[in-house]
Design an enzyme around this catalytic site. Structure first.
Site, mmCIF file in Angstrom:
data_model
loop_
_atom_site.group_PDB
_atom_site.id
_atom_site.type_symbol
_atom_site.label_atom_id
_atom_site.label_comp_id
_atom_site.label_asym_id
_atom_site.label_seq_id
_atom_site.Cartn_x
_atom_site.Cartn_y
_atom_site.Cartn_z
ATOM 1 N N HIS A 53 0.830 -1.204 0.000
ATOM 2 C CA HIS A 53 0.000 0.000 0.000
ATOM 3 C C HIS A 53 0.868 1.259 0.000
ATOM 4 O O HIS A 53 2.001 1.250 0.478
ATOM 5 C CB HIS A 53 -1.032 0.004 1.144
ATOM 6 C CG HIS A 53 -0.507 0.265 2.515
ATOM 7 N ND1 HIS A 53 -1.124 -0.198 3.663
ATOM 8 C CD2 HIS A 53 0.563 0.960 2.972
ATOM 9 C CE1 HIS A 53 -0.459 0.192 4.726
ATOM 10 N NE2 HIS A 53 0.572 0.895 4.333
ATOM 11 N N GLU B 215 -5.099 0.480 -0.074
ATOM 12 C CA GLU B 215 -4.864 -0.934 0.187
ATOM 13 C C GLU B 215 -5.035 -1.761 -1.093
ATOM 14 O O GLU B 215 -5.614 -1.287 -2.070
ATOM 15 C CB GLU B 215 -5.864 -1.418 1.248
ATOM 16 C CG GLU B 215 -5.786 -0.666 2.581
ATOM 17 C CD GLU B 215 -4.575 -1.067 3.422
ATOM 18 O OE1 GLU B 215 -3.535 -1.475 2.871
ATOM 19 O OE2 GLU B 215 -4.676 -0.965 4.658
HETATM 20 C C1 F6R Z 1 1.743 6.687 6.374
HETATM 21 C C2 F6R Z 1 1.341 5.921 5.207
HETATM 22 C C3 F6R Z 1 1.644 4.470 5.059
HETATM 23 C C4 F6R Z 1 3.051 4.085 5.538
HETATM 24 C C5 F6R Z 1 3.249 2.584 5.419
HETATM 25 C C6 F6R Z 1 4.607 2.157 5.950
HETATM 26 O O1 F6R Z 1 1.348 8.031 6.279
HETATM 27 O O2 F6R Z 1 0.714 6.472 4.360
HETATM 28 O O3 F6R Z 1 1.489 4.108 3.713
HETATM 29 O O4 F6R Z 1 3.992 4.775 4.780
HETATM 30 O O5 F6R Z 1 2.257 1.908 6.117
HETATM 31 O O6 F6R Z 1 4.639 2.352 7.321
HETATM 32 P P1 F6R Z 1 6.003 2.150 8.154
HETATM 33 O O7 F6R Z 1 6.931 3.230 7.694
HETATM 34 O O8 F6R Z 1 5.600 2.327 9.587
HETATM 35 O O9 F6R Z 1 6.497 0.796 7.822
#
Ligand code: F6R
Length: 243
Positions: A138, A143
């Site tokens: 995503h 999603e």
């Molecule tokens: C956050 C967002 C999400 C995150 C993704 C990765 O604003 O839009 O798409 O970038 O879920 O999250 P991390 O960096 O926590 O692995």
């Protein structure tokens, strides 16, 4: 498409910060699209350092965050607005009126999505969009099975996303199940995109995104069609790529 491979998280964060800093250096009234999550924390720290050393100035910069959990107010510690204040905004000189994040408490979600889309358009669109990526591919909270054509919209989070984000909550049951997110359409309209990923847990999603077929099942794969996208990856996230 450009792929920058770095040794580790620290180098990934530095490279990404350089890209954002150059954008602001070239256009002081840049419109930035911003992400939350674990990945960009190091990049925000570098940008704060650049600001403190006088290398960049956020006075004329405008920001739009990708997403916000639905049902959390901005002063809730788990909200993305709170995250942005804590990890970035409190330490730089962005003007509060130039900060935009979807309102997770909006009574009328569809009106809030329209407002966000209109604001983005009125500001002339995003110059540089920073993205992380989910283990399921995503971007924002778009999603798998997402519609490529939609702008900011209300989303039901995937079980995998809820599980991944549970690490930020004391009680896993408190993870919100829904959110407001910019759509793929908004992201694809950004003039430039930089996607950051680190760690082995992102390696499959990165491989499918860069080398797989373009499919709503892997929302980030749509970036193959973007004219100016840069992937900044640490060694582990890049480890499954063919080249
Ligand atoms: C956050 C967002 C999400 C995150 C993704 C990765 O604003 O839009 O798409 O970038 O879920 O999250 P991390 O960096 O926590 O692995």
């Amino acid at each position: 498409m450009k792929i920058i491979k770095t040794k580790d998280y620290e180098m990934m964060s530095k490279k990404a910060a350089f890209i954002v800093a150059s954008q602001i250096g070239l256009k002081k009234d840049s419109i930035l699209g911003l992400a939350t999550g674990g990945t960009p924390v190091g990049m925000y720290q570098e940008l704060i350092r650049f600001y403190q050393e006088g290398m960049i100035d956020f006075e004329n910069v405008t920001t739009f965050n990708l997403d916000e959990y639905y049902g959390l107010s901005g002063d809730d510690e788990q909200s993305y607005r709170y995250y942005m204040e804590e990890n970035f905004f409190k330490d730089i000189n962005l003007k509060p009126e130039n900060i935009h994040i979807p309102d997770g408490m909006a009574d009328d979600v569809s009106a809030e999505c329209d407002r966000y889309n209109q604001l983005l358009e009125a500001e002339g669109g995003i110059d540089l969009q920073v993205l992380g990526i989910g283990r399921n591919g995503h971007i924002g909270f778009n999603e798998p099975d997402t519609e490529f054509k939609v702008g900011t919209h209300f989303v039901k989070l995937d079980d995998e996303t809820i599980e991944a984000n549970a690490r930020f909550f004391d009680n896993p049951e408190d993870v919100p199940q829904t959110a407001i997110s910019m759509g793929i359409k908004n992201i694809m309209q950004a003039k430039k995109v930089v996607l950051l990923a680190n760690g082995l847990e992102k390696a499959d999603a990165i491989k499918k995104t860069i080398e797989g077929s373009i499919s709503p099942q892997v929302p980030a794969s749509v970036l193959q069609l973007h004219p100016d996208v840069t992937f900044v990856l640490d060694e582990q996230a890049a480890s499954k790529l063919d080249s």
